[in-house]
Design an enzyme around this catalytic site. Structure first.
Site, PDB file in Angstrom:
ATOM      1  CB  THR A  73      -1.080  -0.183   1.664  1.00 46.59           C
ATOM      2  OG1 THR A  73      -1.718  -1.173   0.912  1.00 46.59           O
ATOM      3  CG2 THR A  73      -1.042   1.158   0.774  1.00 46.59           C
ATOM      4  CG  ASN A 151      -6.233  -8.864  -5.252  1.00 49.33           C
ATOM      5  OD1 ASN A 151      -6.459  -7.307  -6.395  1.00 49.33           O
ATOM      6  ND2 ASN A 151      -7.565  -7.834  -4.132  1.00 49.33           N
ATOM      7  CD  GLN A 179      -1.347 -11.267  -4.208  1.00 56.23           C
ATOM      8  OE1 GLN A 179      -0.898 -12.190  -4.192  1.00 56.23           O
ATOM      9  NE2 GLN A 179      -2.639 -10.565  -3.358  1.00 56.23           N
ATOM     10  CB  SER A 199       3.533  -6.115  -0.293  1.00 51.35           C
ATOM     11  OG  SER A 199       3.620  -6.335   0.925  1.00 51.35           O
ATOM     12  CG  HIS A 201       2.187  -9.501   4.091  1.00 52.01           C
ATOM     13  ND1 HIS A 201       0.277  -9.950   4.190  1.00 52.01           N
ATOM     14  CD2 HIS A 201       1.945  -8.293   3.137  1.00 52.01           C
ATOM     15  CE1 HIS A 201       0.018  -8.867   3.346  1.00 52.01           C
ATOM     16  NE2 HIS A 201       0.939  -7.563   2.664  1.00 52.01           N
ATOM     17  CB  THR A 237      15.005   4.473  12.404  1.00 51.30           C
ATOM     18  OG1 THR A 237      15.733   5.825  13.261  1.00 51.30           O
ATOM     19  CG2 THR A 237      15.883   3.606  12.786  1.00 51.30           C
ATOM     20  CB  CYS A 325      -8.839  -5.259   2.138  1.00 46.66           C
ATOM     21  SG  CYS A 325      -7.276  -5.765   1.671  1.00 46.66           S
TER      22      CYS A 325
HETATM   23  N1  PLP Z   1      -1.331  -4.937  -4.006  1.00 49.03           N
HETATM   24  C1  PLP Z   1      -2.193  -6.277  -4.290  1.00 49.03           C
HETATM   25  C2  PLP Z   1      -2.456  -6.566  -5.575  1.00 49.03           C
HETATM   26  C3  PLP Z   1      -2.674  -6.856  -3.177  1.00 49.03           C
HETATM   27  O1  PLP Z   1      -3.156  -8.516  -3.315  1.00 49.03           O
HETATM   28  C4  PLP Z   1      -2.408  -6.086  -2.299  1.00 49.03           C
HETATM   29  C5  PLP Z   1      -2.490  -6.748  -0.618  1.00 49.03           C
HETATM   30  O2  PLP Z   1      -3.781  -7.615  -0.665  1.00 49.03           O
HETATM   31  C6  PLP Z   1      -1.255  -4.781  -1.978  1.00 49.03           C
HETATM   32  C7  PLP Z   1      -1.418  -4.192  -2.893  1.00 49.03           C
HETATM   33  C8  PLP Z   1      -1.669  -4.482  -0.307  1.00 49.03           C
HETATM   34  O3  PLP Z   1      -0.119  -4.798  -0.354  1.00 49.03           O
HETATM   35  P1  PLP Z   1       0.198  -4.501   1.817  1.00 49.03           P
HETATM   36  O4  PLP Z   1      -0.667  -5.219   2.317  1.00 49.03           O
HETATM   37  O5  PLP Z   1       1.075  -4.910   1.828  1.00 49.03           O
HETATM   38  O6  PLP Z   1      -0.321  -3.405   1.780  1.00 49.03           O
END
Ligand code: PLP
Length: 366
Positions: A73, A151, A179, A199, A201, A237, A325
Site C-alpha cells: 500500500t 489478487n 501478487q 510486499s 508478506h 529509521t 480487505c
Molecule cells: N496490491 C495487491 C495486488 C494486493 O494483493 C495487496 C494486498 O492484498 C496490496 C496491493 C497491498 O499490500 P500490503 O498488504 O503490503 O499493503
C-alpha cells in the site's frame, strides 16, 4: 491447529523458517540503527544493503533502484503520489477497473482532488481491453498504473504491450506487482517499467516490509514520510528485521522461480477439478485466462460466499471471498463487478489461494 488447511495465501503467506531465523537477531542483539556511524551501526547497515541487493536480484534491478517501504500500500501511494507531485500540469491517470483497493481508493481520492481518472475495463475472463489503453493515453496523462496479477482471480495482465505503449508515448508506468512477485519471473532489464511495488508478506516474507522499484532516472517526490533515509524518498529509521526478512524471502523466491516447480499449479488444478466434480454448477472465474498458478476463484451460483467461508472455517479450512480487505461487506467485489460477472454467481465466489507450502503438507489432500 496442526490440521489447518490454509488456502488464503493471496491474503498473506506463512514466512519461511529461513526468513524468521534471519530476522530474530535483529529483534534482539543486532539492534543498532543503520544510520549510526559506529561499527555496530555499520554492521547493520551492511545487512540492510545485502537485503537491498537480494530484492534487486529478484527483479533484475540495481540495488540503488530499490526503496524500502512498509509494504504494498505504501509503495503504491509513493509511486503514484510521488509521480503526480512532479508533473503538476498533467492531471490525468490511467488505471484499470480491477485494481487492488490500495490503488482504487487512492484514485478515488485523486478524482476528488480534480484529477481525471480513466479505468480500463476487463472482460468476463478478467482480461483487460488493451486497445482502450492506447485510446486513453493523451498529452495530459501523468501516469499509467496497473495491477500485474489480480489478487482475487489471479488473472495476469499482459504487461509487455502496455509497457511498450507507455514507453512509446513517454508516460511513466507503475505496476502493482504485489501478487506477481515470486510467482512470475520479473526482469526489469527486459520490461520498460519505471515503478514497481512489492510486499514481503505475499511471498513468505514479513508483514510491514515492502519495496518500490524506481528505475534509474525516474523522478519521484518523497512521500508524506519525509526524512533522510532511502535516498530521501522514505524517511524514518529502517525496519531492519523486516528488511532483512524481505531480503531472505526475495532470495528464496528467486531460487524457487529458477527451479520452475509446477506443483502448485498441479495442486490448484486438482482442487478445481475436485470441487467442480462434486458441485457441478460451479464456475471457475478467470479460468480460461493466463493466471497465477496458485489462485482458484470458484463461484457457487445462488449461494453466499460468507456462508461457505463460515462452514469452511468450522472445518479448519481458511479461504476468502474476494479480497480480504473487502470481506465483511455483502457487496460482490468491485473486481467481479467490473468483469461483468452475474451477481448470482459473484455473490458465491470463494477464493482459494495456495502456496508452495500447501504442497508440503499431507493434509491438503483433496
Ligand atoms: N496490491 C495487491 C495486488 C494486493 O494483493 C495487496 C494486498 O492484498 C496490496 C496491493 C497491498 O499490500 P500490503 O498488504 O503490503 O499493503
Amino acid at each position: 491447529m496442526s490440521d489447518r488447511i490454509y488456502l488464503d495465501n493471496n491474503a498473506t503467506t506463512q514466512p519461511h523458517d529461513e526468513v524468521v531465523q534471519a530476522m530474530l537477531p535483529l529483534l534482539s542483539q543486532a539492534y543498532a540503527n543503520p544510520s549510526s556511524v559506529h561499527q555496530f551501526g555499520q554492521a547493520i547497515r551492511h545487512r540492510v544493503e545485502c537485503a537491498r541487493q537480494q530484492v534487486a536480484n529478484l527483479l533484475g534491478a540495481a540495488p540503488r533502484e530499490i526503496i524500502f517501504t512498509s509494504g504494498g500500500t505504501e509503495s503504491i501511494n509513493l509511486a503514484i503520489r510521488g509521480t503526480l507531485a512532479l508533473r503538476p500540469t498533467k492531471r490525468h491517470v490511467v488505471t484499470s477497473a480491477v485494481e487492488h483497493s490500495a490503488t482504487k481508493r487512492l484514485c478515488e481520492r485523486l478524482a476528488r482532488e480534480g484529477y481525471r481518472i480513466d479505468e480500463i475495463g476487463a472482460d468476463q475472463d478478467g482480461r483487460l481491453n488493451l486497445d482502450q489503453f492506447a485510446d486513453c493515453i493523451c498529452d495530459e496523462t501523468a501516469l499509467v498504473s496497473l495491477i500485474w496479477a489480480n489478487n482475487e482471480t489471479g488473472v495476469l495482465a499482459d504487461v509487455d504491450p502496455v509497457a511498450a505503449l507507455t514507453t512509446e508515448r513517454g508516460v511513466p508506468l507503475h505496476l502493482d506487482a504485489v501478487q506477481a512477485i515470486g510467482k512470475v519471473p520479473i526482469d526489469v532489464t527486459q520490461l520498460p517499467v519505471q515503478l514497481l511495488s512489492l510486499s514481503g508478506h505475499k511471498f513468505h516474507g514479513p508483514k510491514g516490509a515492502g519495496a518500490l522499484y524506481v528505475r534509474r532516472g525516474t523522478r519521484l517526490r518523497p512521500g508524506i514520510i519525509g526524512g533522510r533515509q532511502e535516498r530521501d524518498l522514505r524517511g524514518g529509521t529502517e525496519n531492519t528485521p523486516g528488511i532483512v526478512g524481505l531480503g531472505v524471502a526475495a532470495e528464496l523466491a528467486l531460487a524457487r522461480l529458477a527451479e520452475g516447480s509446477k506443483s502448485v499449479g498441479e495442486l490448484r488444478d486438482r482442487l478445481e477439478r475436485g470441487i467442480c466434480r462434486v458441485v457441478p454448477e460451479t464456475v471457475v472465474i478467470g479460468g480460461s485466462s493466463p493466471r497465477l498458478d496458485n489462485t482458484a476463484n470458484i463461484a457457487f451460483p445462488g449461494l453466499q460466499a460468507e456462508a461457505i467461508l463460515m462452514l469452511l472455517s468450522e472445518n479448519n479450512i481458511c479461504a476468502s471471498a474476494g479480497s480480504a480487505c473487502s470481506s465483511g461487506s455483502l457487496e460482490p467485489s468491485h473486481v467481479l463487478q467490473a468483469m461483468g460477472i452475474d451477481p448470482r454467481i459473484a455473490h458465491g465466489a470463494v477464493r482459494f489461494s495456495l502456496s508452495e507450502m500447501s504442497c508440503q503438507k499431507r493434509h491438503t489432500k483433496v
